[in-house]
Design a protein around this motif. Structure first.
Motif, PDB file in Angstrom:
ATOM      1  N   PRO A   1       0.817  -1.168  -0.354  1.00  0.00           N
ATOM      2  CA  PRO A   1       0.179  -0.136  -0.127  1.00  0.00           C
ATOM      3  C   PRO A   1       1.250   1.520   0.334  1.00  0.00           C
ATOM      4  CG  PRO A   1      -1.155  -1.318   1.745  1.00  0.00           C
ATOM      5  CD  PRO A   1       0.270  -1.855   1.325  1.00  0.00           C
ATOM      6  N   LEU A   2      -0.006   2.177  -0.589  1.00  0.00           N
ATOM      7  CA  LEU A   2       1.097   3.945  -0.673  1.00  0.00           C
ATOM      8  C   LEU A   2       1.122   3.926   0.397  1.00  0.00           C
ATOM      9  CD1 LEU A   2       0.001   4.987  -3.752  1.00  0.00           C
ATOM     10  CD2 LEU A   2       2.202   3.942  -3.342  1.00  0.00           C
ATOM     11  N   GLN A   3       2.607   4.364   0.798  1.00  0.00           N
ATOM     12  CA  GLN A   3       2.749   5.128   2.008  1.00  0.00           C
ATOM     13  C   GLN A   3       4.359   5.605   2.216  1.00  0.00           C
ATOM     14  OE1 GLN A   3       3.628   1.356   5.678  1.00  0.00           O
ATOM     15  NE2 GLN A   3       1.710   0.930   4.720  1.00  0.00           N
ATOM     16  N   PRO A   4       4.205   7.518   1.957  1.00  0.00           N
ATOM     17  CA  PRO A   4       5.286   7.886   1.796  1.00  0.00           C
ATOM     18  C   PRO A   4       5.972   7.669   2.332  1.00  0.00           C
ATOM     19  CG  PRO A   4       3.677   9.056   3.839  1.00  0.00           C
ATOM     20  CD  PRO A   4       3.046   7.577   3.411  1.00  0.00           C
ATOM     21  N   ASP A   5       6.933   6.836   3.157  1.00  0.00           N
ATOM     22  CA  ASP A   5       7.971   6.308   4.326  1.00  0.00           C
ATOM     23  C   ASP A   5       8.121   4.641   3.497  1.00  0.00           C
ATOM     24  OD1 ASP A   5       8.646   8.634   5.613  1.00  0.00           O
ATOM     25  OD2 ASP A   5       7.602   8.209   6.508  1.00  0.00           O
ATOM     26  N   VAL A   6       7.706   4.406   2.443  1.00  0.00           N
ATOM     27  CA  VAL A   6       7.993   3.279   1.842  1.00  0.00           C
ATOM     28  C   VAL A   6       7.903   2.924   0.602  1.00  0.00           C
ATOM     29  CG1 VAL A   6       7.041   0.424   2.058  1.00  0.00           C
ATOM     30  CG2 VAL A   6       6.850   2.178   4.087  1.00  0.00           C
ATOM     31  N   VAL A   7       9.531   1.661   0.342  1.00  0.00           N
ATOM     32  CA  VAL A   7       9.412   1.881  -1.150  1.00  0.00           C
ATOM     33  C   VAL A   7       9.715   0.856  -1.476  1.00  0.00           C
ATOM     34  CG1 VAL A   7      10.978   2.285  -3.288  1.00  0.00           C
ATOM     35  CG2 VAL A   7      10.506   4.004  -1.544  1.00  0.00           C
ATOM     36  N   ASP A   8       8.709  -0.128  -1.879  1.00  0.00           N
ATOM     37  CA  ASP A   8       9.528  -1.954  -3.044  1.00  0.00           C
ATOM     38  C   ASP A   8       9.715  -2.273  -4.231  1.00  0.00           C
ATOM     39  OD1 ASP A   8       6.680  -1.648  -4.070  1.00  0.00           O
ATOM     40  OD2 ASP A   8       7.068  -4.144  -3.337  1.00  0.00           O
ATOM     41  N   MET A   9      10.724  -3.013  -4.309  1.00  0.00           N
ATOM     42  CA  MET A   9      11.242  -3.065  -6.202  1.00  0.00           C
ATOM     43  C   MET A   9      11.302  -4.634  -5.853  1.00  0.00           C
ATOM     44  SD  MET A   9      14.497  -1.219  -4.808  1.00  0.00           S
ATOM     45  CE  MET A   9      14.687  -0.542  -3.380  1.00  0.00           C
ATOM     46  N   TRP A  10      11.380  -4.920  -6.919  1.00  0.00           N
ATOM     47  CA  TRP A  10      12.155  -6.265  -6.771  1.00  0.00           C
ATOM     48  C   TRP A  10      13.524  -5.871  -8.332  1.00  0.00           C
ATOM     49  CZ3 TRP A  10       9.245 -10.861  -5.959  1.00  0.00           C
ATOM     50  CH2 TRP A  10       8.463 -10.279  -5.226  1.00  0.00           C
ATOM     51  N   THR A  11      14.826  -6.820  -7.200  1.00  0.00           N
ATOM     52  CA  THR A  11      15.755  -6.880  -7.938  1.00  0.00           C
ATOM     53  C   THR A  11      15.993  -8.239  -8.570  1.00  0.00           C
ATOM     54  OG1 THR A  11      16.882  -5.427  -6.127  1.00  0.00           O
ATOM     55  CG2 THR A  11      17.882  -6.969  -8.003  1.00  0.00           C
ATOM     56  N   VAL A  12      16.026  -8.412 -10.082  1.00  0.00           N
ATOM     57  CA  VAL A  12      16.124  -9.539 -10.860  1.00  0.00           C
ATOM     58  C   VAL A  12      17.680 -10.079 -10.551  1.00  0.00           C
ATOM     59  CG1 VAL A  12      15.835 -10.281 -13.132  1.00  0.00           C
ATOM     60  CG2 VAL A  12      13.761  -8.545 -12.033  1.00  0.00           C
ATOM     61  N   TYR A  13      17.989 -11.087 -10.791  1.00  0.00           N
ATOM     62  CA  TYR A  13      19.131 -11.757 -11.114  1.00  0.00           C
ATOM     63  C   TYR A  13      19.004 -12.852 -11.639  1.00  0.00           C
ATOM     64  CZ  TYR A  13      19.648 -10.115  -5.588  1.00  0.00           C
ATOM     65  OH  TYR A  13      19.516  -9.421  -4.858  1.00  0.00           O
TER      66      TYR A  13
ATOM     67  N   LEU B   1       6.214 -10.968 -13.017  1.00  0.00           N
ATOM     68  CA  LEU B   1       5.343  -9.801 -11.987  1.00  0.00           C
ATOM     69  C   LEU B   1       4.853  -9.123 -12.006  1.00  0.00           C
ATOM     70  CD1 LEU B   1       9.828  -9.687 -11.385  1.00  0.00           C
ATOM     71  CD2 LEU B   1       7.798 -10.219  -9.908  1.00  0.00           C
ATOM     72  N   ASN B   2       4.507  -9.171 -13.744  1.00  0.00           N
ATOM     73  CA  ASN B   2       3.564  -8.255 -13.923  1.00  0.00           C
ATOM     74  C   ASN B   2       4.045  -6.428 -13.993  1.00  0.00           C
ATOM     75  OD1 ASN B   2       0.837  -7.192 -16.003  1.00  0.00           O
ATOM     76  ND2 ASN B   2      -0.066  -7.439 -13.702  1.00  0.00           N
ATOM     77  N   CYS B   3       5.247  -6.502 -14.439  1.00  0.00           N
ATOM     78  CA  CYS B   3       5.870  -5.377 -14.234  1.00  0.00           C
ATOM     79  C   CYS B   3       5.369  -4.356 -14.954  1.00  0.00           C
ATOM     80  CB  CYS B   3       7.258  -5.299 -14.262  1.00  0.00           C
ATOM     81  SG  CYS B   3       8.119  -7.206 -13.215  1.00  0.00           S
ATOM     82  N   LEU B   4       4.162  -3.825 -15.242  1.00  0.00           N
ATOM     83  CA  LEU B   4       3.567  -2.550 -15.304  1.00  0.00           C
ATOM     84  C   LEU B   4       3.517  -1.783 -14.595  1.00  0.00           C
ATOM     85  CD1 LEU B   4       0.817  -4.395 -17.841  1.00  0.00           C
ATOM     86  CD2 LEU B   4       2.886  -3.915 -18.546  1.00  0.00           C
ATOM     87  N   GLY B   5       4.145  -0.918 -14.938  1.00  0.00           N
ATOM     88  CA  GLY B   5       3.910   0.738 -14.168  1.00  0.00           C
ATOM     89  C   GLY B   5       5.498   0.676 -13.222  1.00  0.00           C
ATOM     90  N   ARG B   6       5.866   0.055 -13.725  1.00  0.00           N
ATOM     91  CA  ARG B   6       7.037   0.260 -13.431  1.00  0.00           C
ATOM     92  C   ARG B   6       8.315   0.907 -13.670  1.00  0.00           C
ATOM     93  NH1 ARG B   6       7.915  -2.548  -7.202  1.00  0.00           N
ATOM     94  NH2 ARG B   6       5.911  -3.176  -6.799  1.00  0.00           N
ATOM     95  N   SER B   7       9.471   1.262 -13.406  1.00  0.00           N
ATOM     96  CA  SER B   7      10.693   1.274 -14.021  1.00  0.00           C
ATOM     97  C   SER B   7      11.508   0.227 -13.768  1.00  0.00           C
ATOM     98  CB  SER B   7      10.958   2.887 -14.151  1.00  0.00           C
ATOM     99  OG  SER B   7      10.320   3.589 -14.420  1.00  0.00           O
ATOM    100  N   TRP B   8      12.098  -0.131 -14.710  1.00  0.00           N
ATOM    101  CA  TRP B   8      13.599  -0.611 -15.261  1.00  0.00           C
ATOM    102  C   TRP B   8      14.651   0.021 -14.826  1.00  0.00           C
ATOM    103  CZ3 TRP B   8      14.790  -5.590 -13.986  1.00  0.00           C
ATOM    104  CH2 TRP B   8      15.670  -6.156 -14.812  1.00  0.00           C
TER     105      TRP B   8
ATOM    106  N   GLY C   1      18.932  -5.842 -12.992  1.00  0.00           N
ATOM    107  CA  GLY C   1      18.525  -4.817 -12.604  1.00  0.00           C
ATOM    108  C   GLY C   1      17.682  -4.671 -11.565  1.00  0.00           C
ATOM    109  N   THR C   2      16.430  -3.807 -11.467  1.00  0.00           N
ATOM    110  CA  THR C   2      15.605  -3.717 -10.247  1.00  0.00           C
ATOM    111  C   THR C   2      14.339  -2.750 -10.958  1.00  0.00           C
ATOM    112  OG1 THR C   2      17.288  -3.553  -8.259  1.00  0.00           O
ATOM    113  CG2 THR C   2      15.157  -2.804  -8.018  1.00  0.00           C
TER     114      THR C   2
END
Length: 84
Positions: free
Chosen positions: A8-20, A61-68, A81-82
């Motif tokens: 959920p959008l929280q001003p102090d939290v960022v989640d990301m997916w790092t790909v290996y 992951l259905n990463c639509l809306g995220r930046s690589w 990358g992430t």
């Protein structure tokens, strides 16, 4: 399969997916690990998504809306990358 819905959008939290590619714990596979960044803390979660190919992993992951963000020169060699 873990829930890949963004937190959920929280001003102090960022989640990301790092790909290996070919990490030691999943040889021969592509793996995405979820990381969470908060005020003063960051680290991986237990969420992992696996795929035989990079395309398969991206579909899961259905990463639509995220930046690589491509890997940085000082990243571990397995990091591709992430998604942020």
């Amino acid at each position: 399969m873990p829930d890949t819905t963004p937190l959920p959008l929280q001003p102090d939290v960022v989640d990301m997916w790092t790909v290996y590619e070919n990490p030691a714990d999943y040889p021969g596979e592509f793996v995405a690990r979820r990381w969470v960044v908060t005020m003063g803390r960051y680290g991986p979660t237990t969420d992992v998504v696996r795929g035989a190919t990079l395309e398969q992993l991206q579909d899961k992951l259905n990463c639509l809306g995220r930046s690589w963000l491509p890997r940085m020169n000082d990243d571990e060699p397995q990091v591709l990358g992430t998604w942020l």
